[in-house]
Each structure stands twice: as C-alpha cells, then as structure tokens.
Design an enzyme around this catalytic site. Structure first.
Site, mmCIF file in Angstrom:
data_model
loop_
_atom_site.group_PDB
_atom_site.id
_atom_site.type_symbol
_atom_site.label_atom_id
_atom_site.label_comp_id
_atom_site.label_asym_id
_atom_site.label_seq_id
_atom_site.Cartn_x
_atom_site.Cartn_y
_atom_site.Cartn_z
ATOM 1 N N ASN A 9 0.860 -1.185 0.000
ATOM 2 C CA ASN A 9 0.000 0.000 0.000
ATOM 3 C C ASN A 9 0.904 1.246 0.000
ATOM 4 O O ASN A 9 1.659 1.467 0.947
ATOM 5 C CB ASN A 9 -0.882 -0.054 1.263
ATOM 6 C CG ASN A 9 -1.824 1.125 1.372
ATOM 7 O OD1 ASN A 9 -1.867 1.985 0.503
ATOM 8 N ND2 ASN A 9 -2.576 1.162 2.462
ATOM 9 N N LEU A 10 0.819 2.021 -1.070
ATOM 10 C CA LEU A 10 1.688 3.205 -1.161
ATOM 11 C C LEU A 10 1.126 4.387 -0.369
ATOM 12 O O LEU A 10 1.780 5.424 -0.257
ATOM 13 C CB LEU A 10 1.887 3.597 -2.632
ATOM 14 C CG LEU A 10 2.468 2.493 -3.550
ATOM 15 C CD1 LEU A 10 2.714 3.047 -4.957
ATOM 16 C CD2 LEU A 10 3.762 1.915 -2.989
ATOM 17 N N LYS A 11 -0.077 4.211 0.171
ATOM 18 C CA LYS A 11 -0.750 5.243 0.988
ATOM 19 C C LYS A 11 -0.654 6.600 0.294
ATOM 20 O O LYS A 11 -0.812 6.699 -0.911
ATOM 21 C CB LYS A 11 -0.169 5.248 2.407
ATOM 22 C CG LYS A 11 -0.372 3.895 3.108
ATOM 23 C CD LYS A 11 -0.247 3.941 4.601
ATOM 24 C CE LYS A 11 -0.611 2.578 5.203
ATOM 25 N NZ LYS A 11 -0.534 2.514 6.644
ATOM 26 N N HIS A 94 -9.950 0.080 4.817
ATOM 27 C CA HIS A 94 -8.614 0.161 5.418
ATOM 28 C C HIS A 94 -8.693 0.907 6.748
ATOM 29 O O HIS A 94 -9.577 1.754 6.947
ATOM 30 C CB HIS A 94 -7.646 0.877 4.461
ATOM 31 C CG HIS A 94 -6.226 0.816 4.950
ATOM 32 N ND1 HIS A 94 -5.710 1.753 5.809
ATOM 33 C CD2 HIS A 94 -5.244 -0.094 4.741
ATOM 34 C CE1 HIS A 94 -4.447 1.427 6.093
ATOM 35 N NE2 HIS A 94 -4.148 0.309 5.456
ATOM 36 N N GLU A 142 -5.509 -6.461 10.242
ATOM 37 C CA GLU A 142 -4.456 -5.498 10.632
ATOM 38 C C GLU A 142 -4.697 -5.029 12.071
ATOM 39 O O GLU A 142 -5.174 -3.933 12.293
ATOM 40 C CB GLU A 142 -4.476 -4.271 9.724
ATOM 41 C CG GLU A 142 -4.069 -4.540 8.314
ATOM 42 C CD GLU A 142 -3.615 -3.252 7.621
ATOM 43 O OE1 GLU A 142 -2.576 -3.295 6.981
ATOM 44 O OE2 GLU A 142 -4.289 -2.226 7.748
ATOM 45 N N ILE A 148 0.636 -0.139 13.037
ATOM 46 C CA ILE A 148 0.804 0.349 11.664
ATOM 47 C C ILE A 148 1.911 1.397 11.623
ATOM 48 O O ILE A 148 1.906 2.347 12.402
ATOM 49 C CB ILE A 148 -0.525 0.928 11.112
ATOM 50 C CG1 ILE A 148 -1.535 -0.206 10.920
ATOM 51 C CG2 ILE A 148 -0.301 1.673 9.800
ATOM 52 C CD1 ILE A 148 -2.906 0.238 10.439
ATOM 53 N N GLY A 183 3.313 -3.282 10.512
ATOM 54 C CA GLY A 183 4.681 -3.434 11.002
ATOM 55 C C GLY A 183 5.515 -4.489 10.300
ATOM 56 O O GLY A 183 6.605 -4.829 10.760
ATOM 57 N N ALA A 204 3.199 -1.422 4.042
ATOM 58 C CA ALA A 204 3.392 -0.107 3.441
ATOM 59 C C ALA A 204 4.781 0.450 3.748
ATOM 60 O O ALA A 204 5.710 0.313 2.944
ATOM 61 C CB ALA A 204 2.305 0.847 3.939
ATOM 62 N N SER A 205 4.926 1.059 4.927
ATOM 63 C CA SER A 205 6.118 1.861 5.205
ATOM 64 C C SER A 205 7.431 1.099 5.060
ATOM 65 O O SER A 205 8.436 1.673 4.650
ATOM 66 C CB SER A 205 6.022 2.483 6.609
ATOM 67 O OG SER A 205 5.785 1.485 7.579
HETATM 68 O O1 G3P Z 1 -1.981 -1.060 4.482
HETATM 69 C C1 G3P Z 1 -0.841 -1.470 5.165
HETATM 70 C C2 G3P Z 1 -0.727 -0.872 6.487
HETATM 71 O O2 G3P Z 1 -1.751 -0.245 7.088
HETATM 72 C C3 G3P Z 1 0.375 -1.358 7.334
HETATM 73 O O3 G3P Z 1 1.272 -0.311 7.288
HETATM 74 O O4 G3P Z 1 3.427 0.759 7.408
HETATM 75 O O5 G3P Z 1 2.794 -0.899 9.150
HETATM 76 O O6 G3P Z 1 3.313 -1.676 6.850
HETATM 77 P P1 G3P Z 1 2.784 -0.553 7.697
#
Ligand code: G3P
Length: 224
Positions: A9-11, A94, A142, A148, A183, A204-205
């Site tokens: 997810n590139l957010k 989401h 999630e 996150i 995470g 994502a991150s």
């Molecule tokens: O959509 C993926 C997300 O909400 C998790 O984000 O940055 O913890 O991988 P992240």
C-alpha cells in the site's frame, strides 16, 4: 495454499507517488517474476492508470465507494471507473479509511460486479468473521492500529489474533484468502505470517519509506 501475495500500500507517502511509484513498481515486478510470488501495489488514484500501462503487476485502489455507476455522485470513487483505469482490485475498509458495515457490503458487491478483486481490511477476529460473509477475495487482518507504521510486526506481536482470524474466516467461507499486516518489514515477518495460516501480507512503510525498496522487497520474499 494460494501463491503468496504481497500487497504494498503506497498510501499517500511522497515516496510512493509519481516517479517513485513507478520505481517501486519496476522493482516489485522484477522480484515477483524472479521468485514466483504475486506482488501488487495499491497506489493513489492518480497512479493507477500509469502503473497499469507501464507494468504488468496487479494494481489495487486504496478505497472505492459503494455507489452505482452512471449516477450523480460528485467526488465519489466508482468501482467501474477504477476498473477502467486499469485496476485489478481494491482495498475496502482500510484502517485509515473505515466504513460502516453497510458500506463495506455495498463496496465489496459493486467491486466484484465490476470485476475487481476485493481485499476487506479488518481489525479483530469478530470483524474478520463478519467480513467473510461478504465473500471478498481476501480479508486483511491489521490489528491493532498502533502497530501500523511502527516496524513492530503483527505476526510477532499478536500471532493469536492472526490464527484466530484465519479460523473465523474459514469457518464462514473457506474460499476467502487471508492476509495480515502492520509493522511487516522483513522476510522473517512474512514467513511467520504464512506459518500462521495466512496467504500473504499487506504492508506499506517498510517498503515505501525504505532507502532501498528493492532490497527490502528481495528480503520480504526470501523465506517464502
Ligand atoms: O496497508 C498497510 C498498512 O496499514 C500497514 O502499514 O506501514 O505498518 O506496513 P505498515
């Protein structure tokens, strides 16, 4: 188990749109091809069409609205339009774009009617089980939202919720595939998620904000 799916997810990260989205897509495509893994991107809306035109990997919208096409719905995101732009699927509900139960049902139904794959995001065992009744392609659990972007992997922090969600989903609908996220940053996190019964991860991150996204992607698939 289905081919493991890594959905990035590139957010709205600046590191994740325009040319940056294209760079991540090229790396993802290379690594998916070399490792026989399915890797998809969920970019901002403006990048759906260019990513579709220049790459062959699946592109997901980050959200759609539960509105029918052809109506007066200014400012809404219509499933058919997302499909016409080249998207393969869409996220729904989401953690950063929560919907009511009625909206989740409508969005999932309209997306599937438009020929989009659906990934309904959930936050606990009960919502995961409930979402399975809507018959999406994937449910992405999630929990909890504070993980996150933290770099602390849900697959290590709360393995029970993943196992219990997989069981809840499959007790309702055995054909729904389960992803997990929050995470996730390493191949070890992905391996743990798969060992807990999921079909892949939503992250994502860890990729988007990395100095070298390709190196992270390589690591993510290394233990599959
Ligand atoms: O959509 C993926 C997300 O909400 C998790 O984000 O940055 O913890 O991988 P992240």
């Amino acid at each position: 188990m289905a081919v493991p799916f890594i959905l990035i997810n590139l957010k709205s990260y600046t590191e994740g749109f325009g040319h940056n989205a294209q760079r991540i897509a090229q790396s993802a495509e290379r690594i998916a091809y070399e490792n026989d893994v399915r890797i998809g991107l969920a970019p901002g809306y403006m990048d759906i069409h260019p990513l579709h035109v220049h790459n062959s990997l699946p592109v997901f919208a980050q959200h759609i609205d539960g509105v029918t096409p052809g109506g007066a719905h200014t400012g809404h995101i219509v499933a058919e339009a997302v499909k016409a732009a080249g998207a393969t699927g869409t996220l729904i509900n989401h953690a950063e774009r929560r919907l009511t139960l009625a909206d989740i049902e409508a969005s999932n139904r309209l997306a599937r009617t438009a020929g989009l794959e659906t990934v309904i995001c959930t936050n606990n065992v009960a919502t995961s089980g409930a979402a399975a009744f809507f018959n999406p392609d994937y449910i992405a659990i999630e929990p909890p939202p504070e993980l996150i972007g933290s770099g602390i992997s849900v697959s290590k922090a709360d393995p029970e919720i993943i196992e219990n969600s997989v069981a809840a989903v499959h007790s309702v609908n055995a054909t729904v595939k389960v992803l997990t996220g929050a995470g996730i940053t390493t191949g070890e996190c992905v391996r743990t998620a798969l060992d807990l019964g999921t079909d892949g991860v939503l992250l994502a991150s860890g990729v988007v904000k990395a100095k070298d996204p390709e190196a992270v992607l390589r690591d993510l698939v290394s233990l599959i």
